[in-house]
Scaffold this motif. Structure first.
Motif, short mmCIF file in Angstrom:
data_model
loop_
_atom_site.label_atom_id
_atom_site.label_comp_id
_atom_site.label_asym_id
_atom_site.label_seq_id
_atom_site.Cartn_x
_atom_site.Cartn_y
_atom_site.Cartn_z
N LEU A 196 -3.05 68.75 46.49
CA LEU A 196 -3.64 68.30 47.75
C LEU A 196 -4.67 67.20 47.52
O LEU A 196 -4.67 66.18 48.21
N THR A 197 -5.54 67.39 46.55
CA THR A 197 -6.58 66.40 46.30
C THR A 197 -5.99 65.09 45.76
O THR A 197 -6.47 64.00 46.11
N LEU A 198 -4.96 65.19 44.94
CA LEU A 198 -4.30 63.98 44.45
C LEU A 198 -3.66 63.21 45.60
O LEU A 198 -3.72 61.98 45.65
N ALA A 199 -3.05 63.94 46.54
CA ALA A 199 -2.43 63.28 47.69
C ALA A 199 -3.48 62.58 48.55
O ALA A 199 -3.26 61.45 49.02
N ILE A 200 -4.60 63.23 48.75
CA ILE A 200 -5.68 62.61 49.54
C ILE A 200 -6.21 61.37 48.84
O ILE A 200 -6.42 60.31 49.46
N GLY A 201 -6.43 61.48 47.54
CA GLY A 201 -6.94 60.33 46.79
C GLY A 201 -5.99 59.16 46.80
O GLY A 201 -6.40 58.00 46.95
#
Length: 215
Positions: A196-201
């Motif tokens: 999730l955090t990689l997708a947001i970044g």
């Protein structure tokens, strides 16, 4: 691994609830945070003082304490609604204080000459904000806002501590209590949060490049 392969729906459901919780929280935080940011830079002194006091007070309270206060305190004064939306309200009001300061920092990055030129053209305070300041401030705060969204997603796990067991961490805890396999269950949950955090970044990086071209 049997725990993971035999319960993919549990993690999928928990991930969807986490996404729903995080999205609703961030939308509420954005609405309240932008309003607070406007109050902090407006020429009306009482509004500036109120916004400054709100930001200082909320940022000084741990999120878990605020969640506990809302979930268990509001029913004591007769305010009762669904647990999910109680958590969203508490988290949204909490992160609004941080979003306010992020946007205010973006506003400060706008050259003062542009604001003065807009006022010289006869634009009102609201028009200066809407047409000149806020669009440029938001472009300058893409990455900080993305970092704030990541914080919202990661801290949504605290909802499990006050009874929202449907979200990802809550579902992981229930599986661990049933099968006593913390290594695999929590490793799978951690992998979901990382994705999730990689997708947001990644999305923030693409958005930042596109907005930079428009300058």
């Amino acid at each position: 691994m049997h725990v993971l392969t035999s319960h993919p729906g549990v993690f999928a459901h928990g991930l969807l609830v986490t996404l729903h919780l995080s999205a609703a929280t961030f939308l509420l935080a954005t609405a309240v945070g932008l309003l607070l940011a406007v109050c902090r830079i407006c020429p009306v002194r009482p509004l500036r003082l109120f916004a400054a006091l709100y930001v200082s007070a909320v940022r000084g309270v741990p999120l878990l304490v605020l969640l506990t206060l809302f979930v268990f305190g509001l029913p004591e004064i007769g305010v009762v609604y669904s647990l999910f939306w109680t958590v969203v309200t508490a988290m949204g009001l909490y992160w609004a204080a941080f979003l306010c300061e992020t946007v205010r920092a973006g506003v400060r990055s706008v050259p003062p000459g542009q604001t003065e030129a807009a006022r010289a053209l006869g634009l009102t305070f609201g028009q200066v904000l809407r047409c000149v300041v806020v669009p440029q401030a938001l472009r300058a705060t893409v990455q900080p806002l993305a970092s704030l969204l990541i914080a919202v997603v990661l801290n949504s796990s605290l909802a499990a501590a006050v009874g929202v067991t449907q979200e990802l961490t809550g579902q992981t805890v229930l599986l661990d209590q049933r099968y006593a396999q913390p290594l695999f269950t929590f490793a799978a949950a951690a992998a979901c949060y990382v994705l999730l955090t990689l997708a947001i970044g990644r999305t923030a990086a693409v958005l930042e490049r596109r907005l930079a071209v428009l300058r």
